[in-house]
Scaffold this motif. Structure first.
Motif, PDB file in Angstrom:
ATOM      1  N   GLU A 291       0.835  -1.210   0.000  1.00  0.00           N
ATOM      2  CA  GLU A 291       0.000   0.000   0.000  1.00  0.00           C
ATOM      3  C   GLU A 291       0.866   1.256   0.000  1.00  0.00           C
ATOM      4  N   PHE A 292       1.955   1.233   0.764  1.00  0.00           N
ATOM      5  CA  PHE A 292       2.840   2.391   0.827  1.00  0.00           C
ATOM      6  C   PHE A 292       3.494   2.645  -0.532  1.00  0.00           C
ATOM      7  N   VAL A 293       3.900   1.580  -1.212  1.00  0.00           N
ATOM      8  CA  VAL A 293       4.456   1.730  -2.558  1.00  0.00           C
ATOM      9  C   VAL A 293       3.406   2.357  -3.475  1.00  0.00           C
ATOM     10  N   GLY A 294       2.161   1.924  -3.364  1.00  0.00           N
ATOM     11  CA  GLY A 294       1.086   2.498  -4.166  1.00  0.00           C
ATOM     12  C   GLY A 294       0.870   3.975  -3.862  1.00  0.00           C
ATOM     13  N   PHE A 295       0.929   4.334  -2.588  1.00  0.00           N
ATOM     14  CA  PHE A 295       0.808   5.729  -2.176  1.00  0.00           C
ATOM     15  C   PHE A 295       1.913   6.565  -2.818  1.00  0.00           C
ATOM     16  N   LEU A 296       3.161   6.078  -2.754  1.00  0.00           N
ATOM     17  CA  LEU A 296       4.274   6.809  -3.341  1.00  0.00           C
ATOM     18  C   LEU A 296       4.114   6.929  -4.853  1.00  0.00           C
ATOM     19  N   LYS A 297       3.753   5.839  -5.516  1.00  0.00           N
ATOM     20  CA  LYS A 297       3.560   5.871  -6.967  1.00  0.00           C
ATOM     21  C   LYS A 297       2.441   6.826  -7.358  1.00  0.00           C
ATOM     22  N   GLY A 298       1.362   6.829  -6.607  1.00  0.00           N
ATOM     23  CA  GLY A 298       0.254   7.736  -6.887  1.00  0.00           C
ATOM     24  C   GLY A 298       0.684   9.190  -6.818  1.00  0.00           C
TER      25      GLY A 298
ATOM     26  N   ILE B 163       3.760  10.291  -7.272  1.00  0.00           N
ATOM     27  CA  ILE B 163       4.654  10.529  -8.406  1.00  0.00           C
ATOM     28  C   ILE B 163       3.826  10.890  -9.635  1.00  0.00           C
ATOM     29  N   VAL B 164       2.786  10.104  -9.915  1.00  0.00           N
ATOM     30  CA  VAL B 164       1.922  10.362 -11.068  1.00  0.00           C
ATOM     31  C   VAL B 164       1.243  11.728 -10.926  1.00  0.00           C
ATOM     32  N   LYS B 165       0.682  12.000  -9.755  1.00  0.00           N
ATOM     33  CA  LYS B 165      -0.025  13.263  -9.523  1.00  0.00           C
ATOM     34  C   LYS B 165       0.885  14.457  -9.795  1.00  0.00           C
ATOM     35  N   TYR B 166       2.056  14.462  -9.191  1.00  0.00           N
ATOM     36  CA  TYR B 166       2.934  15.615  -9.355  1.00  0.00           C
ATOM     37  C   TYR B 166       3.519  15.701 -10.763  1.00  0.00           C
ATOM     38  N   ALA B 167       3.813  14.571 -11.377  1.00  0.00           N
ATOM     39  CA  ALA B 167       4.331  14.590 -12.749  1.00  0.00           C
ATOM     40  C   ALA B 167       3.281  15.147 -13.717  1.00  0.00           C
ATOM     41  N   MET B 168       2.030  14.769 -13.515  1.00  0.00           N
ATOM     42  CA  MET B 168       0.967  15.256 -14.400  1.00  0.00           C
ATOM     43  C   MET B 168       0.654  16.730 -14.150  1.00  0.00           C
ATOM     44  N   ARG B 169       0.874  17.203 -12.942  1.00  0.00           N
ATOM     45  CA  ARG B 169       0.566  18.587 -12.587  1.00  0.00           C
ATOM     46  C   ARG B 169       1.733  19.534 -12.898  1.00  0.00           C
ATOM     47  N   ALA B 170       2.914  18.984 -13.156  1.00  0.00           N
ATOM     48  CA  ALA B 170       4.108  19.806 -13.377  1.00  0.00           C
ATOM     49  C   ALA B 170       3.867  20.838 -14.474  1.00  0.00           C
ATOM     50  N   GLY B 171       4.184  22.085 -14.147  1.00  0.00           N
ATOM     51  CA  GLY B 171       4.039  23.173 -15.106  1.00  0.00           C
ATOM     52  C   GLY B 171       2.640  23.759 -15.196  1.00  0.00           C
TER      53      GLY B 171
ATOM     54  N   LYS C 281       0.639  24.468 -12.260  1.00  0.00           N
ATOM     55  CA  LYS C 281       0.282  25.211 -11.051  1.00  0.00           C
ATOM     56  C   LYS C 281       1.376  26.235 -10.788  1.00  0.00           C
ATOM     57  N   ALA C 282       1.038  27.489 -10.932  1.00  0.00           N
ATOM     58  CA  ALA C 282       2.022  28.561 -10.782  1.00  0.00           C
ATOM     59  C   ALA C 282       2.687  28.519  -9.408  1.00  0.00           C
ATOM     60  N   GLY C 283       3.998  28.663  -9.414  1.00  0.00           N
ATOM     61  CA  GLY C 283       4.745  28.746  -8.172  1.00  0.00           C
ATOM     62  C   GLY C 283       5.027  27.429  -7.482  1.00  0.00           C
ATOM     63  N   SER C 284       4.631  26.329  -8.078  1.00  0.00           N
ATOM     64  CA  SER C 284       4.847  25.026  -7.440  1.00  0.00           C
ATOM     65  C   SER C 284       5.923  24.243  -8.184  1.00  0.00           C
ATOM     66  N   ASP C 285       6.808  23.611  -7.453  1.00  0.00           N
ATOM     67  CA  ASP C 285       7.844  22.767  -8.052  1.00  0.00           C
ATOM     68  C   ASP C 285       7.346  21.328  -8.093  1.00  0.00           C
ATOM     69  N   ASP C 286       6.323  21.098  -8.903  1.00  0.00           N
ATOM     70  CA  ASP C 286       5.739  19.761  -8.968  1.00  0.00           C
ATOM     71  C   ASP C 286       6.696  18.738  -9.566  1.00  0.00           C
ATOM     72  N   ALA C 287       7.526  19.142 -10.517  1.00  0.00           N
ATOM     73  CA  ALA C 287       8.517  18.209 -11.066  1.00  0.00           C
ATOM     74  C   ALA C 287       9.499  17.803  -9.960  1.00  0.00           C
ATOM     75  N   GLY C 288       9.889  18.755  -9.137  1.00  0.00           N
ATOM     76  CA  GLY C 288      10.776  18.454  -8.009  1.00  0.00           C
ATOM     77  C   GLY C 288      10.107  17.540  -7.000  1.00  0.00           C
ATOM     78  N   LYS C 289       8.810  17.756  -6.771  1.00  0.00           N
ATOM     79  CA  LYS C 289       8.072  16.895  -5.843  1.00  0.00           C
ATOM     80  C   LYS C 289       7.971  15.474  -6.396  1.00  0.00           C
ATOM     81  N   ALA C 290       7.731  15.339  -7.694  1.00  0.00           N
ATOM     82  CA  ALA C 290       7.673  14.006  -8.308  1.00  0.00           C
ATOM     83  C   ALA C 290       9.020  13.294  -8.135  1.00  0.00           C
ATOM     84  N   LYS C 291      10.118  14.011  -8.351  1.00  0.00           N
ATOM     85  CA  LYS C 291      11.454  13.420  -8.162  1.00  0.00           C
ATOM     86  C   LYS C 291      11.679  13.026  -6.707  1.00  0.00           C
ATOM     87  N   HIS C 292      11.175  13.859  -5.794  1.00  0.00           N
ATOM     88  CA  HIS C 292      11.321  13.578  -4.366  1.00  0.00           C
ATOM     89  C   HIS C 292      10.614  12.272  -4.002  1.00  0.00           C
ATOM     90  N   TYR C 293       9.388  12.096  -4.495  1.00  0.00           N
ATOM     91  CA  TYR C 293       8.663  10.854  -4.242  1.00  0.00           C
ATOM     92  C   TYR C 293       9.340   9.667  -4.927  1.00  0.00           C
TER      93      TYR C 293
END
Length: 85
Positions: free
Chosen positions: A39-46, A48-56, A58-70
């Motif tokens: 379940e934890f792996v699924g949470f992390l993968k989810g 990653i997908v969320k932030y990768a899809m949102r990257a660019g 949402k103004a002012g958010s480093d979503d690509a960086g967050k995806a890399k962090h996850y």
């Protein structure tokens, strides 16, 4: 170790502020404690997908960086699980 952020662990890193690092326990530490490893792996993968899809989008958010962090946290968790298995 990890080629995403090799110099420090995911738990030591905070992307876009210090709001999680300032907490006594980071949210993903709570999630890891209450979820099964799968379940934890699924949470992390989810996340990653969320932030990768949102990257660019949402103004002012480093979503690509967050995806890399996850991704870093996922790689560290899987390596830890393999080491204990």
């Amino acid at each position: 170790m990890n080629q995403v952020f090799p110099e420090i662990t995911a738990d030591e890193r905070q992307v876009s502020g210090s709001h999680y690092k300032d907490m006594p326990m980071q949210p993903w530490e709570v999630m890891e404690a209450v979820l099964t490893p799968a379940e934890f792996v699924g949470f992390l993968k989810g996340n990653i997908v969320k932030y990768a899809m949102r990257a660019g989008r949402k103004a002012g958010s480093d979503d690509a960086g967050k995806a890399k962090h996850y991704r870093q946290k996922l790689a560290e968790f899987v390596a830890q699980e393999v080491g204990h298995g």
